[in-house]
Scaffold this motif. Structure first.
Motif, PDB file in Angstrom:
ATOM      1  N   GLU A  72      10.680 -87.928 -86.638  1.00  0.00           N
ATOM      2  CA  GLU A  72       9.847 -87.510 -87.773  1.00  0.00           C
ATOM      3  C   GLU A  72       8.836 -88.282 -87.343  1.00  0.00           C
ATOM      4  O   GLU A  72       7.497 -87.943 -87.988  1.00  0.00           O
ATOM      5  CB  GLU A  72      10.506 -88.623 -88.918  1.00  0.00           C
ATOM      6  CG  GLU A  72      12.096 -87.684 -89.159  1.00  0.00           C
ATOM      7  CD  GLU A  72      13.233 -88.761 -90.353  1.00  0.00           C
ATOM      8  OE1 GLU A  72      12.194 -89.259 -90.507  1.00  0.00           O
ATOM      9  OE2 GLU A  72      13.713 -87.536 -90.960  1.00  0.00           O
ATOM     10  N   GLN A  73       8.660 -89.585 -86.741  1.00  0.00           N
ATOM     11  CA  GLN A  73       6.968 -90.588 -86.173  1.00  0.00           C
ATOM     12  C   GLN A  73       6.678 -90.061 -85.397  1.00  0.00           C
ATOM     13  O   GLN A  73       5.371 -90.318 -84.782  1.00  0.00           O
ATOM     14  CB  GLN A  73       7.764 -92.019 -86.416  1.00  0.00           C
ATOM     15  CG  GLN A  73       8.478 -92.010 -87.446  1.00  0.00           C
ATOM     16  CD  GLN A  73       8.412 -93.034 -88.080  1.00  0.00           C
ATOM     17  OE1 GLN A  73       7.323 -94.553 -87.213  1.00  0.00           O
ATOM     18  NE2 GLN A  73       9.136 -94.580 -88.896  1.00  0.00           N
ATOM     19  N   VAL A  74       6.991 -89.057 -83.947  1.00  0.00           N
ATOM     20  CA  VAL A  74       6.953 -89.267 -82.951  1.00  0.00           C
ATOM     21  C   VAL A  74       6.430 -87.392 -82.480  1.00  0.00           C
ATOM     22  O   VAL A  74       5.424 -87.151 -82.868  1.00  0.00           O
ATOM     23  CB  VAL A  74       7.201 -89.597 -81.802  1.00  0.00           C
ATOM     24  CG1 VAL A  74       6.234 -89.393 -80.643  1.00  0.00           C
ATOM     25  CG2 VAL A  74       7.044 -91.588 -81.756  1.00  0.00           C
ATOM     26  N   TRP A  75       7.635 -86.627 -82.548  1.00  0.00           N
ATOM     27  CA  TRP A  75       7.440 -85.717 -81.341  1.00  0.00           C
ATOM     28  C   TRP A  75       7.163 -84.592 -83.032  1.00  0.00           C
ATOM     29  O   TRP A  75       6.020 -83.603 -82.619  1.00  0.00           O
ATOM     30  CB  TRP A  75       9.402 -85.042 -81.830  1.00  0.00           C
ATOM     31  CG  TRP A  75       9.628 -86.640 -80.546  1.00  0.00           C
ATOM     32  CD1 TRP A  75       9.264 -86.755 -79.186  1.00  0.00           C
ATOM     33  CD2 TRP A  75      10.835 -86.603 -80.305  1.00  0.00           C
ATOM     34  NE1 TRP A  75       9.688 -87.639 -78.827  1.00  0.00           N
ATOM     35  CE2 TRP A  75      10.905 -86.849 -78.795  1.00  0.00           C
ATOM     36  CE3 TRP A  75      11.870 -85.856 -81.068  1.00  0.00           C
ATOM     37  CZ2 TRP A  75      11.865 -87.455 -78.859  1.00  0.00           C
ATOM     38  CZ3 TRP A  75      13.560 -86.877 -80.458  1.00  0.00           C
ATOM     39  CH2 TRP A  75      13.154 -87.719 -79.157  1.00  0.00           C
ATOM     40  N   GLU A  87       2.267 -81.055 -84.609  1.00  0.00           N
ATOM     41  CA  GLU A  87       2.192 -80.811 -87.075  1.00  0.00           C
ATOM     42  C   GLU A  87       0.402 -81.556 -86.929  1.00  0.00           C
ATOM     43  O   GLU A  87      -0.124 -80.913 -88.155  1.00  0.00           O
ATOM     44  CB  GLU A  87       3.220 -81.591 -87.527  1.00  0.00           C
ATOM     45  CG  GLU A  87       4.180 -80.379 -87.608  1.00  0.00           C
ATOM     46  CD  GLU A  87       5.163 -80.660 -88.747  1.00  0.00           C
ATOM     47  OE1 GLU A  87       5.190 -81.263 -89.553  1.00  0.00           O
ATOM     48  OE2 GLU A  87       6.291 -80.191 -88.807  1.00  0.00           O
ATOM     49  N   ASP A  88      -0.023 -82.530 -86.290  1.00  0.00           N
ATOM     50  CA  ASP A  88      -0.718 -83.208 -86.608  1.00  0.00           C
ATOM     51  C   ASP A  88      -1.844 -82.585 -85.808  1.00  0.00           C
ATOM     52  O   ASP A  88      -2.720 -82.671 -84.916  1.00  0.00           O
ATOM     53  CB  ASP A  88      -1.132 -84.265 -86.546  1.00  0.00           C
ATOM     54  CG  ASP A  88      -2.299 -85.385 -86.870  1.00  0.00           C
ATOM     55  OD1 ASP A  88      -3.695 -84.368 -87.663  1.00  0.00           O
ATOM     56  OD2 ASP A  88      -2.344 -86.714 -86.700  1.00  0.00           O
ATOM     57  N   THR A  89      -2.664 -81.174 -86.172  1.00  0.00           N
ATOM     58  CA  THR A  89      -3.722 -80.563 -85.136  1.00  0.00           C
ATOM     59  C   THR A  89      -4.490 -81.152 -84.913  1.00  0.00           C
ATOM     60  O   THR A  89      -6.129 -81.406 -84.544  1.00  0.00           O
ATOM     61  CB  THR A  89      -3.449 -78.980 -86.776  1.00  0.00           C
ATOM     62  OG1 THR A  89      -2.909 -78.500 -86.342  1.00  0.00           O
ATOM     63  CG2 THR A  89      -5.075 -77.850 -86.169  1.00  0.00           C
ATOM     64  N   THR A  90      -5.830 -82.115 -86.481  1.00  0.00           N
ATOM     65  CA  THR A  90      -6.504 -82.971 -86.427  1.00  0.00           C
ATOM     66  C   THR A  90      -7.045 -83.716 -85.086  1.00  0.00           C
ATOM     67  O   THR A  90      -7.482 -84.422 -84.987  1.00  0.00           O
ATOM     68  CB  THR A  90      -6.560 -83.723 -87.717  1.00  0.00           C
ATOM     69  OG1 THR A  90      -7.050 -82.781 -89.056  1.00  0.00           O
ATOM     70  CG2 THR A  90      -8.057 -84.233 -88.039  1.00  0.00           C
ATOM     71  N   ALA A  91      -5.223 -84.077 -85.627  1.00  0.00           N
ATOM     72  CA  ALA A  91      -5.493 -85.444 -83.998  1.00  0.00           C
ATOM     73  C   ALA A  91      -5.233 -85.260 -82.884  1.00  0.00           C
ATOM     74  O   ALA A  91      -5.948 -85.602 -81.658  1.00  0.00           O
ATOM     75  CB  ALA A  91      -4.576 -86.146 -84.794  1.00  0.00           C
ATOM     76  N   LEU A  92      -4.618 -83.833 -82.619  1.00  0.00           N
ATOM     77  CA  LEU A  92      -5.398 -82.924 -81.540  1.00  0.00           C
ATOM     78  C   LEU A  92      -7.058 -82.330 -81.237  1.00  0.00           C
ATOM     79  O   LEU A  92      -6.955 -82.807 -80.193  1.00  0.00           O
ATOM     80  CB  LEU A  92      -3.472 -81.510 -81.750  1.00  0.00           C
ATOM     81  CG  LEU A  92      -2.583 -81.960 -82.184  1.00  0.00           C
ATOM     82  CD1 LEU A  92      -2.021 -80.912 -81.839  1.00  0.00           C
ATOM     83  CD2 LEU A  92      -2.121 -82.403 -80.410  1.00  0.00           C
ATOM     84  N   GLN A  93      -7.443 -82.027 -81.917  1.00  0.00           N
ATOM     85  CA  GLN A  93      -8.670 -81.856 -81.652  1.00  0.00           C
ATOM     86  C   GLN A  93      -8.830 -82.896 -81.687  1.00  0.00           C
ATOM     87  O   GLN A  93     -10.145 -82.792 -80.394  1.00  0.00           O
ATOM     88  CB  GLN A  93      -9.129 -80.819 -83.731  1.00  0.00           C
ATOM     89  CG  GLN A  93     -10.337 -80.248 -82.970  1.00  0.00           C
ATOM     90  CD  GLN A  93     -10.927 -79.034 -82.007  1.00  0.00           C
ATOM     91  OE1 GLN A  93      -9.675 -77.954 -82.364  1.00  0.00           O
ATOM     92  NE2 GLN A  93     -11.176 -79.165 -81.011  1.00  0.00           N
TER      93      GLN A  93
END
Length: 216
Positions: free
Chosen positions: A50-53, A58-64
């Motif tokens: 839930e908190q990591v994988w 799903e966090d596209t903003t953080a990945l960008q």
């Protein structure tokens, strides 16, 4: 009524099993320890999921944001482009391999394949960076235009066509997503561990741990 009776029976069975597991844990310390380890492992798995994988994926903003920090850090090296024809029978591929070896373009071969809907041939493109311990090693260092096959491959046959080398370049955001997700997972895991340490005032005594596993 049969549905209700079945649901009640299943509920009573589950309750009986839970009760018996609790009683067994009281009688057998070894079983109790195993059960605790299983529960702890399951809880840890759920927390990580839930908190990591899942959170990282799903966090596209953080990945960008990570990608924007160093877009040139995610790169492809020089890659050989290999065109492939695959089929279960070598006799199906042989005529097209002959055409390619005699100078027909891959586009011409594709046109023939499209015109003959009966042929069960899979067409694909692979981009290979160096040796991979796979069938592509047979052609990766050959000259552009080289044709190999049909040769045995994956319960069938394959024809390989060397289609040139694509020079090294930076990956796009989509192409780098797997690496970016791994970076974000590491950051989220580190942040979670730091948060748990602060919450529960974790202290470590590495010198004592060393002595615990050394004989006097």
């Amino acid at each position: 009524t049969e549905t209700v009776a079945g649901a009640v029976d299943a509920m009573l069975t589950d309750a009986a099993l839970i009760d018996e597991i609790d009683r067994l844990a009281e009688r057998e310390p070894a079983f109790a320890r195993t059960l605790d380890e299983f529960r702890d492992g399951l809880m840890l798995f759920r927390v990580m999921e839930e908190q990591v994988w899942t959170a990282a994926a799903e966090d596209t903003t953080a990945l960008q944001a990570i990608y924007d920090e160093q877009p040139d850090a995610y790169r492809f090296g020089d890659r050989t482009r290999i065109l492939t024809l695959q089929s279960r029978a070598d006799s199906t591929l042989a005529p097209y391999s002959t055409l390619l070896q005699n100078g027909s373009s891959f586009g011409d071969v594709l046109s023939r394949l499209e015109a003959d809907s009966v042929m069960a041939i899979r067409v694909d493109t692979a981009r290979v960076e160096g040796m991979t311990n796979s069938v592509f090693d047979r052609i990766v260092n050959a000259d552009q235009g080289t044709v190999i096959g049909p040769i045995r491959y994956d319960r069938g046959y394959i024809v390989l066509v060397h289609d040139g080398v694509e020079p090294a370049r930076s990956k796009t955001f989509e192409e780098a997503k797997t690496e970016l997700t791994s970076v974000l997972q590491e950051r989220l895991e580190s942040a979670m561990i730091a948060r748990l340490r602060r919450t529960y005032n974790v202290q470590e005594f590495p010198d004592r741990l060393i002595h615990a596993f050394t004989s006097n």
